[in-house]
Design a protein around this motif. Structure first.
Motif, PDB file in Angstrom:
ATOM      1  N   ALA A  87       2.752  -0.418   2.912  1.00 16.13           N
ATOM      2  CA  ALA A  87       2.394  -1.840   2.875  1.00 16.13           C
ATOM      3  C   ALA A  87       2.961  -2.609   4.064  1.00 16.13           C
ATOM      4  O   ALA A  87       2.307  -3.524   4.584  1.00 16.13           O
ATOM      5  CB  ALA A  87       2.878  -2.464   1.568  1.00 16.13           C
ATOM      6  N   ILE A 132       2.039   2.004  -0.789  1.00 14.09           N
ATOM      7  CA  ILE A 132       1.029   1.320  -1.586  1.00 14.09           C
ATOM      8  C   ILE A 132       0.800   2.048  -2.909  1.00 14.09           C
ATOM      9  O   ILE A 132       0.599   1.417  -3.952  1.00 14.09           O
ATOM     10  CB  ILE A 132      -0.285   1.198  -0.782  1.00 14.09           C
ATOM     11  N   ARG A 140      -7.947  -2.508  -2.416  1.00 12.40           N
ATOM     12  CA  ARG A 140      -6.753  -1.676  -2.224  1.00 12.40           C
ATOM     13  C   ARG A 140      -5.519  -2.247  -2.902  1.00 12.40           C
ATOM     14  O   ARG A 140      -4.645  -1.508  -3.352  1.00 12.40           O
ATOM     15  CB  ARG A 140      -6.501  -1.505  -0.714  1.00 12.40           C
ATOM     16  N   PHE A 141      -5.420  -3.582  -2.987  1.00 10.15           N
ATOM     17  CA  PHE A 141      -4.202  -4.212  -3.486  1.00 10.15           C
ATOM     18  C   PHE A 141      -4.412  -4.937  -4.810  1.00 10.15           C
ATOM     19  O   PHE A 141      -3.801  -4.591  -5.821  1.00 10.15           O
ATOM     20  CB  PHE A 141      -3.644  -5.191  -2.434  1.00 10.15           C
TER      21      PHE A 141
END
Length: 504
Positions: A135, A195, A261-262
């Protein structure tokens, strides 16, 4: 490629090193700088091809993974990899950059070496955003990418370029500050910047909502969503043609990628509770911004507002899964919205980039983007008119073009969620056709509007090559989207499982 071959690192650092080399060649050796920029960008594209040919489409795991210590005291790693979400976006980045270099070959007269170097450096940074699995590394690439675009608009932009660059930088930078706070909080909770560790981090509802809103601040600005979209038309209008192409084709996609993705896997419960907010803002973008596009007199500004409307489909598709499961009681069909969002991102990258290149072709000849300055272009530029009409039809979502596939999938998914979602989303088929065909009618068709149009020369070989390559890509994705969908499907199916698995 062997498993130990640093393919992603090459895709990140080769363009950056090439950009530095082009800068070193300088303005005294312009021809060498042009050819070096083209050589590096084409080499990067050729290096990206094994990502597709060597990708295991049956696996949802990260592939082509590289990992090395970076900032050891913070447990931050230089960690790269791609899956079915990021790999197509890396390919799109590598595909569009050589076209931008070719498009600006002789058009850029002011400091061309610096111009091409900025695009090469930005290419490497954009690939880094999509490939980063750490990240902190992601955030460094995310912020660093603003610098070359800031320079591109600020140096080679139009009359109001300083205003546009400052507005662009402030909007995107301030939104990203909230994301950094969220990343630091999750690092303190997990002891890692990976991540994947953030995905597995147990979070309470309050924490999830705050983290979701922090991510939303960064990603909504980047897409951009209504009402934080106002920087985009200014940036597009003032940017040179190449800047508009990369801004629309690649940089806007980073917001959608960030949600996938987040936001969705890290904060699934907050995403479910706040899906109404994203869906509502997306539908406003699809419908309201379509009307705004209808009244524009500047071709670039019309296409910029069109981009906001089309990217509304991306965010809509991303957050439909929760409503589909609630409405149908089944997770079947939940991936359809995500499929549509991903295809829409790739398609929009091709179509919007092509439209901005078409505007650039006209601007290079008459030095105006005012729609009223044209009319009857088909009479003097028939080959250009063919490409302009093709890309306009793709922008309107004509079946057989890439613009149809993503929007159709999202509309069908909207039906599974709620009829009104589908009804409002489907208005884009009317509004998109309205503002696109209205643009084509005024610029391409009719009698020759003035003496300037009468003296126009048709596209040259360089311009024809760029537009033809994009036309093939738009038609290929529109007629045969299965290879792209097959690559994405395992990763998106895994993402749906993460979205629907509560952390509470």
């Amino acid at each position: 490629m062997s498993a130990g071959f640093p393919l992603l690192s090459l895709l990140v650092w080769l363009p950056i090193a090439g950009g530095v080399a082009v800068l070193a060649l300088g303005e005294r050796r312009v021809a060498a700088a042009r050819w070096a920029a083209l050589g590096v960008s084409v080499a990067a594209f050729l290096l990206s091809v094994p990502l597709w040919t060597g990708f295991d489409a049956m696996s949802a795991d990260m592939q082509f993974v590289e990992r090395a210590p970076w900032i050891v005291p913070l447990n931050a790693w230089y960690h790269l990899g791609v899956d079915g979400i990021s790999m197509p976006l890396v390919l799109l980045t590598a595909f569009m950059t050589p076209l931008v270099v070719i498009a600006g070959w002789t058009v850029i007269e002011k400091k061309p070496a610096q111009y091409f170097a900025a695009f090469l450096i930005m290419e490497g940074l954009m690939v880094g955003v999509f490939a980063a699995l750490d990240a902190l590394l992601f955030y460094v690439f995310w912020e660093a990418m603003l610098i070359p675009m800031f320079i591109i608009i600020g140096i080679w932009g139009g009359a109001r370029r300083v205003y546009a660059t400052v507005k662009f930088f402030l909007y995107t930078f301030l939104g990203s500050v909230f994301m950094l706070v969220a990343l630091i909080y999750m690092y303190l909770q997990s002891g890692s910047y990976a991540i994947a560790d953030f995905h597995a981090l147990p979070l309470g509802m309050t924490a999830q909502v705050l983290i979701f809103l922090a991510f939303f601040a960064a990603f909504a600005v980047k897409i951009p969503m209504w009402p934080v979209h106002t920087w985009l038309p200014d940036a597009h209008v003032e940017a040179p043609t190449g800047g508009s192409v990369i801004l629309a084709a690649i940089m806007l996609k980073m917001g959608g990628y960030g949600f996938l993705r987040f936001s969705l896997p890290i904060t699934p419960d907050a995403s479910r509770e706040l899906d109404w907010l994203i869906i509502g803002l997306s539908l406003i973008a699809v419908a309201y911004i379509g009307f705004v596009a209808l009244v524009q007199q500047d071709m670039k500004k019309l296409i910029a507002y069109s981009s906001i409307a089309h990217m509304g489909f991306v965010t809509l598709g991303c957050f439909l899964a929760f409503a589909i499961v609630e409405n149908t009681g089944s997770a079947r069909g939940a991936t359809m919205g995500l499929d549509g969002a991903m295809v829409q991102m790739i398609s929009h990258g091709l179509v919007s980039g092509a439209l901005f290149l078409c505007v650039g072709v006209l601007y290079d000849r008459l030095h105006t983007r005012d729609i009223t300055a044209y009319g009857g272009v088909v009479n003097t530029m028939p080959r250009f008119a063919f490409f302009a009409v093709l890309f306009a039809m793709a922008n309107a979502g004509l079946p057989g073009t890439s613009g149809f596939v993503g929007e159709f999938l999202v509309i069908i998914a909207s039906f599974k969620a709620h009829f009104m979602y589908a009804f409002i989303a489907a208005t884009t088929l009317i509004l998109g056709a309205a503002y696109t065909l209205w643009l084509v009618k005024r610029v391409v068709w009719g009698d020759i509007g003035n003496d300037g149009v009468a003296s126009l020369k048709d596209v040259n070989r360089r311009e024809f090559t760029v537009l033809a390559i994009l036309a093939v890509a738009v038609l290929l994705l529109g007629l045969w989207p299965a290879p792209l969908l097959d690559v994405m499907r395992p990763t998106l199916a895994q993402l749906v499982e993460q979205m629907l698995a509560s952390k509470l």
